[in-house]
Design a protein around this motif. Structure first.
Motif, PDB file in Angstrom:
ATOM      1  N   SER A   1       7.689  54.663  10.535  1.00 24.65           N
ATOM      2  CA  SER A   1       7.772  55.558  11.677  1.00 24.65           C
ATOM      3  C   SER A   1       8.542  54.913  12.800  1.00 24.65           C
ATOM      4  N   LYS A   2       9.217  55.728  13.567  1.00 22.09           N
ATOM      5  CA  LYS A   2       9.996  55.201  14.681  1.00 22.09           C
ATOM      6  C   LYS A   2       9.108  55.032  15.919  1.00 22.09           C
ATOM      7  N   ASN A   3       9.635  54.270  16.871  1.00 18.02           N
ATOM      8  CA  ASN A   3       8.950  54.064  18.143  1.00 18.02           C
ATOM      9  C   ASN A   3       7.561  53.475  17.955  1.00 18.02           C
ATOM     10  N   LEU A   4       7.419  52.599  16.950  1.00 21.22           N
ATOM     11  CA  LEU A   4       6.135  52.007  16.631  1.00 21.22           C
ATOM     12  C   LEU A   4       5.849  50.797  17.501  1.00 21.22           C
ATOM     13  N   TRP A   5       6.884  50.110  17.946  1.00 20.18           N
ATOM     14  CA  TRP A   5       6.724  48.828  18.610  1.00 20.18           C
ATOM     15  C   TRP A   5       7.202  48.841  20.064  1.00 20.18           C
ATOM     16  N   SER A   6       6.517  48.072  20.858  1.00 20.87           N
ATOM     17  CA  SER A   6       7.008  47.712  22.179  1.00 20.87           C
ATOM     18  C   SER A   6       7.540  46.291  22.093  1.00 20.87           C
ATOM     19  N   MET A   7       8.528  45.984  22.886  1.00 21.43           N
ATOM     20  CA  MET A   7       9.119  44.645  22.895  1.00 21.43           C
ATOM     21  C   MET A   7       8.977  44.078  24.304  1.00 21.43           C
ATOM     22  N   ILE A   8       8.316  42.938  24.427  1.00 25.59           N
ATOM     23  CA  ILE A   8       8.130  42.281  25.713  1.00 25.59           C
ATOM     24  C   ILE A   8       9.097  41.111  25.799  1.00 25.59           C
ATOM     25  N   VAL A   9       9.935  41.117  26.818  1.00 24.84           N
ATOM     26  CA  VAL A   9      10.958  40.078  26.986  1.00 24.84           C
ATOM     27  C   VAL A   9      10.762  39.420  28.354  1.00 24.84           C
ATOM     28  N   PRO A  10      10.321  38.167  28.395  1.00 26.71           N
ATOM     29  CA  PRO A  10      10.150  37.490  29.677  1.00 26.71           C
ATOM     30  C   PRO A  10      11.472  36.876  30.140  1.00 26.71           C
ATOM     31  N   VAL A  11      11.798  37.066  31.395  1.00 26.70           N
ATOM     32  CA  VAL A  11      13.042  36.530  31.951  1.00 26.70           C
ATOM     33  C   VAL A  11      12.692  35.753  33.220  1.00 26.70           C
ATOM     34  N   LYS A  12      12.901  34.433  33.195  1.00 26.11           N
ATOM     35  CA  LYS A  12      12.593  33.631  34.376  1.00 26.11           C
ATOM     36  C   LYS A  12      13.676  33.822  35.432  1.00 26.11           C
TER      37      LYS A  12
ATOM     38  N   LYS B   1      18.301  28.502  31.573  1.00 28.57           N
ATOM     39  CA  LYS B   1      19.289  27.686  30.846  1.00 28.57           C
ATOM     40  C   LYS B   1      19.399  26.278  31.435  1.00 28.57           C
ATOM     41  N   SER B   2      18.253  25.647  31.672  1.00 29.33           N
ATOM     42  CA  SER B   2      18.251  24.326  32.308  1.00 29.33           C
ATOM     43  C   SER B   2      18.965  23.272  31.461  1.00 29.33           C
ATOM     44  N   ARG B   3      18.861  23.371  30.150  1.00 27.91           N
ATOM     45  CA  ARG B   3      19.515  22.379  29.279  1.00 27.91           C
ATOM     46  C   ARG B   3      21.015  22.626  29.155  1.00 27.91           C
ATOM     47  N   LEU B   4      21.451  23.754  29.687  1.00 27.38           N
ATOM     48  CA  LEU B   4      22.883  24.066  29.710  1.00 27.38           C
ATOM     49  C   LEU B   4      23.468  23.917  31.110  1.00 27.38           C
ATOM     50  N   ALA B   5      22.651  23.426  32.041  1.00 20.50           N
ATOM     51  CA  ALA B   5      23.078  23.384  33.439  1.00 20.50           C
ATOM     52  C   ALA B   5      24.358  22.578  33.615  1.00 20.50           C
ATOM     53  N   ALA B   6      24.447  21.411  32.996  1.00 19.35           N
ATOM     54  CA  ALA B   6      25.624  20.562  33.172  1.00 19.35           C
ATOM     55  C   ALA B   6      26.868  21.227  32.600  1.00 19.35           C
TER      56      ALA B   6
ATOM     57  N   SER C   1      23.631  30.750  36.271  1.00 12.79           N
ATOM     58  CA  SER C   1      22.890  31.998  36.484  1.00 12.79           C
ATOM     59  C   SER C   1      23.565  33.171  35.782  1.00 12.79           C
ATOM     60  N   GLU C   2      24.889  33.171  35.811  1.00  9.37           N
ATOM     61  CA  GLU C   2      25.640  34.249  35.160  1.00  9.37           C
ATOM     62  C   GLU C   2      25.397  34.236  33.655  1.00  9.37           C
ATOM     63  N   LEU C   3      25.331  33.020  33.075  1.00  6.83           N
ATOM     64  CA  LEU C   3      25.060  32.913  31.642  1.00  6.83           C
ATOM     65  C   LEU C   3      23.649  33.399  31.320  1.00  6.83           C
ATOM     66  N   ALA C   4      22.671  32.983  32.129  1.00  8.24           N
ATOM     67  CA  ALA C   4      21.290  33.406  31.882  1.00  8.24           C
ATOM     68  C   ALA C   4      21.168  34.924  31.895  1.00  8.24           C
ATOM     69  N   LEU C   5      21.828  35.576  32.852  1.00  7.67           N
ATOM     70  CA  LEU C   5      21.772  37.038  32.933  1.00  7.67           C
ATOM     71  C   LEU C   5      22.525  37.675  31.768  1.00  7.67           C
ATOM     72  N   ALA C   6      23.669  37.117  31.405  1.00  7.69           N
ATOM     73  CA  ALA C   6      24.458  37.674  30.306  1.00  7.69           C
ATOM     74  C   ALA C   6      23.688  37.623  28.991  1.00  7.69           C
TER      75      ALA C   6
ATOM     76  N   LEU D   1      24.426  23.611  24.396  1.00  9.15           N
ATOM     77  CA  LEU D   1      25.808  23.997  24.127  1.00  9.15           C
ATOM     78  C   LEU D   1      26.029  24.192  22.633  1.00  9.15           C
ATOM     79  N   ALA D   2      25.381  23.366  21.817  1.00 11.24           N
ATOM     80  CA  ALA D   2      25.496  23.533  20.360  1.00 11.24           C
ATOM     81  C   ALA D   2      24.908  24.872  19.927  1.00 11.24           C
ATOM     82  N   ASP D   3      23.790  25.265  20.544  1.00 11.24           N
ATOM     83  CA  ASP D   3      23.204  26.571  20.234  1.00 11.24           C
ATOM     84  C   ASP D   3      24.161  27.700  20.614  1.00 11.24           C
ATOM     85  N   LEU D   4      24.804  27.564  21.756  1.00 10.02           N
ATOM     86  CA  LEU D   4      25.736  28.590  22.209  1.00 10.02           C
ATOM     87  C   LEU D   4      26.895  28.721  21.225  1.00 10.02           C
ATOM     88  N   ARG D   5      27.391  27.600  20.754  1.00 10.67           N
ATOM     89  CA  ARG D   5      28.484  27.648  19.767  1.00 10.67           C
ATOM     90  C   ARG D   5      28.011  28.309  18.473  1.00 10.67           C
TER      91      ARG D   5
END
Length: 213
Positions: free
Chosen positions: A2-13, A19-24, A31-36, A185-189
């Motif tokens: 059935s459709k519309n069975l699930w809700s999806m909760i997405v936390p956004v700090k 993206k603290s490990r990508l800060a450098a 911030s632009e990357l985190a939002l994108a 950065l490796a994850d982003l690649r």
């Protein structure tokens, strides 16, 4: 299914803290990357046939405006900090609506709706379930069917924690776009190799132009 069975909760700090490990590597584009990344993740989740609603939990006004404009319901973060507390706050909004509860990390820019659908199809078979990240140590997805207790245990080596709590590991087959979260950065690649959404692609091009191979 059935459709519309699930809700999806997405936390956004807060975007400035994301993206603290990508800060450098990201520099002024952090911030632009985190939002994108969050935008592409939420956009893909909204296109999944079995997702009835996406609830974004955030205290960041810019994220709230952008993700709400996509069609997500925005719930403000509560007074108790932490990822799991944010997820429970989203669950409080959803629970009266009788949908299954699923938590999804906000940093899956390569997310494919059809692969998320495969995960949800597998989750429908079990009262609870989780999906580990690409590295096999963390968690990208946690589910509780309607009426079941919602008790996510994200953070750090959460795969082992969920297993210790008796939560079954979901096995939906190959779903690399759901498992590829972006912390480094490796994850982003790796996500770029799978093919990311348009917002992430545009910001990643700027970041990689500044980074050595």
């Amino acid at each position: 299914m059935s459709k519309n069975l699930w809700s999806m909760i997405v936390p956004v700090k807060r975007l400035a803290l994301g993206k603290s490990r990508l800060a450098a590597a990201a520099g002024a584009y952090r911030s632009e990357l985190a939002l994108a990344v969050a935008t592409d993740t939420v956009g893909a989740a909204l296109r999944c046939p079995s997702v009835g609603v996406v609830v974004v939990v955030t205290e960041d006004p810019r994220a709230a405006d952008s993700l709400g404009a996509l069609g997500a319901v925005v719930v403000p973060d509560g007074p108790v900090p932490g990822l799991n507390e944010a997820l429970r706050r989203g669950a409080e909004w959803i629970r009266p609506r009788g949908l299954g509860l699923a938590a999804l990390q906000a940093d899956l820019p390569a997310l494919r709706p059809e692969e998320l659908q495969a995960v949800l199809c597998e989750a429908e078979r079990l009262p609870h379930g989780f999906l580990p990240d690409r590295a096999g140590t963390g968690t990208v997805f946690y589910s509780a069917r309607a009426g079941e207790e919602f008790a996510p245990a994200f953070g750090g080596p959460s795969r082992a924690r969920h297993l210790a709590l008796g939560v079954p590991e979901l096995r939906p087959g190959p779903v690399p776009s759901v498992r590829t979260d972006v912390d480094t950065l490796a994850d982003l690649r790796a996500a770029l190799e799978l093919g990311v959404g348009p917002r992430t692609a545009a910001v990643a091009e700027k970041i990689l132009s500044m980074s050595p191979r």
